[in-house]
Design an enzyme around this catalytic site. Structure first.
Site, short mmCIF file in Angstrom:
data_model
loop_
_atom_site.label_atom_id
_atom_site.label_comp_id
_atom_site.label_asym_id
_atom_site.label_seq_id
_atom_site.Cartn_x
_atom_site.Cartn_y
_atom_site.Cartn_z
N ARG A 166 5.04 -1.83 7.12
CA ARG A 166 4.46 -1.35 8.38
C ARG A 166 3.24 -2.19 8.76
NH1 ARG A 166 0.50 3.89 7.59
NH2 ARG A 166 0.59 3.81 9.86
N ARG B 160 -8.27 7.47 17.20
CA ARG B 160 -8.49 7.53 15.74
C ARG B 160 -9.95 7.83 15.39
NH1 ARG B 160 -3.59 5.35 13.66
NH2 ARG B 160 -2.69 3.95 15.19
N ASN C 229 -5.82 10.43 1.80
CA ASN C 229 -5.53 9.59 2.96
C ASN C 229 -4.46 10.34 3.75
OD1 ASN C 229 -4.92 7.77 4.91
ND2 ASN C 229 -4.62 6.02 3.53
N TYR D 268 -2.23 -3.46 7.60
CA TYR D 268 -2.20 -2.81 6.29
C TYR D 268 -1.91 -3.74 5.13
CZ TYR D 268 -2.22 1.38 9.19
OH TYR D 268 -2.56 2.34 10.10
N ALA E 169 -2.03 9.58 9.80
CA ALA E 169 -2.16 10.04 11.20
C ALA E 169 -2.62 11.49 11.29
CB ALA E 169 -0.84 9.85 11.93
N ASP F 43 -8.27 23.20 7.73
CA ASP F 43 -8.39 24.60 7.32
C ASP F 43 -8.01 24.81 5.86
OD1 ASP F 43 -9.27 25.36 9.80
OD2 ASP F 43 -7.40 26.29 10.45
N HIS G 204 -9.26 5.62 3.78
CA HIS G 204 -8.36 4.91 4.68
C HIS G 204 -8.34 3.44 4.29
CE1 HIS G 204 -8.06 8.36 7.29
NE2 HIS G 204 -9.36 8.49 7.21
N LEU G 205 -7.18 2.83 4.43
CA LEU G 205 -7.06 1.39 4.16
C LEU G 205 -7.83 0.60 5.22
CD1 LEU G 205 -3.25 1.61 3.41
CD2 LEU G 205 -4.99 1.00 1.72
N ARG H 87 -10.77 1.17 15.50
CA ARG H 87 -9.45 0.99 16.12
C ARG H 87 -9.35 1.78 17.43
NH1 ARG H 87 -5.12 1.82 11.49
NH2 ARG H 87 -3.77 1.28 13.26
N GLU I 205 -12.36 11.45 1.55
CA GLU I 205 -11.43 10.88 2.54
C GLU I 205 -11.35 9.36 2.35
OE1 GLU I 205 -13.07 11.04 6.51
OE2 GLU I 205 -11.11 10.71 7.45
N HIS J 220 -6.24 12.61 12.20
CA HIS J 220 -6.76 12.68 13.56
C HIS J 220 -6.20 13.86 14.36
CE1 HIS J 220 -7.81 8.71 12.28
NE2 HIS J 220 -6.55 8.33 12.23
N PRO K 64 1.70 10.52 6.13
CA PRO K 64 2.88 9.89 6.71
C PRO K 64 2.79 8.37 6.85
CG PRO K 64 1.65 11.12 8.36
CD PRO K 64 1.09 11.51 7.03
N ASN K 65 3.92 7.76 6.58
CA ASN K 65 4.16 6.32 6.75
C ASN K 65 3.51 5.44 5.69
OD1 ASN K 65 5.74 6.64 9.23
ND2 ASN K 65 3.79 7.28 10.13
C1 DQA Z 1 -4.78 5.12 7.89
C2 DQA Z 1 -5.45 5.07 9.28
C3 DQA Z 1 -4.79 6.08 10.21
O1 DQA Z 1 -5.41 6.03 11.49
C4 DQA Z 1 -3.33 5.77 10.39
O2 DQA Z 1 -2.70 6.76 11.19
C5 DQA Z 1 -2.60 5.59 9.09
C6 DQA Z 1 -3.29 4.90 7.99
C7 DQA Z 1 -5.34 4.05 6.95
O3 DQA Z 1 -5.19 4.20 5.74
O4 DQA Z 1 -5.92 3.05 7.42
O5 DQA Z 1 -1.43 5.93 8.98
O6 DQA Z 1 -5.05 6.39 7.32
#
Ligand code: DQA
Length: 144
Positions: free
Chosen positions: A17, A110, A73, A22, A76, A86, A99-100, A106, A97, A79, A9-10
């Site tokens: 954002r 998280r 990725n 980011y 959210a 599962d 993450h940016l 943070r 895994e 977490h 998401p997002n």
């Molecule tokens: C994220 C880190 C997550 O905590 C956050 O909710 C995101 C982006 C990252 O790529 O840094 O949406 O996955």
């Protein structure tokens, strides 16, 4: 090697954002970056994004027997989602895994990563470079 890159998401709002976290590059820029990295490494990549937890679960399940590994990725849902954890365990998916940002540096909420409980490696805090590191790890046979 066939790799499925999944974004939660997002992440479709990259560039818009919280740019102080980011950056100003967009999701389309990330698509181009991942495609170029995959070409350089000789990896076959498909990348998708969804804002929906169940869709992530569906895609993880459907990757079984189609893709060799998933770069994930989960944003959210990283977490919060026992369902994503599962799904990874259910189909024994090979997951890296990414993450940016580095969530561990943070907010407290998280620090937990359900994805990390099933992932073979985590690359975080490198911006787009986290995706490149994940693909390099997979292309290199998973040893580095
Ligand atoms: C994220 C880190 C997550 O905590 C956050 O909710 C995101 C982006 C990252 O790529 O840094 O949406 O996955």
């Amino acid at each position: 090697m066939k790799v499925l890159v999944l974004n939660g998401p997002n992440l479709n709002l990259l560039g818009l954002r919280e740019p102080h976290l980011y950056g100003s590059a967009t999701y389309a820029d990330l698509e181009r970056f991942v495609a170029e990295t995959a070409r350089r490494l000789g990896v076959d990549v498909e990348m998708r994004q969804t804002n929906h937890e169940g869709t992530l679960v569906d895609w993880i399940q459907q990757a079984r027997g189609v893709f060799d590994a998933i770069v994930l990725n989960a944003a959210a849902y990283t977490h919060t989602s026992v369902a994503v954890l599962d799904a990874i365990k259910a189909v024994k998916a090979r997951v890296v895994e990414v993450h940016l940002t580095d969530p561990k540096t943070r907010e407290e909420f998280r620090r937990v990563s359900y994805v990390g409980m099933a992932a073979e490696r985590t690359f975080a805090g490198l911006g787009f470079g986290s995706y490149a590191a994940a693909l390099e790890h997979l292309a290199g046979g998973g040893t580095d």
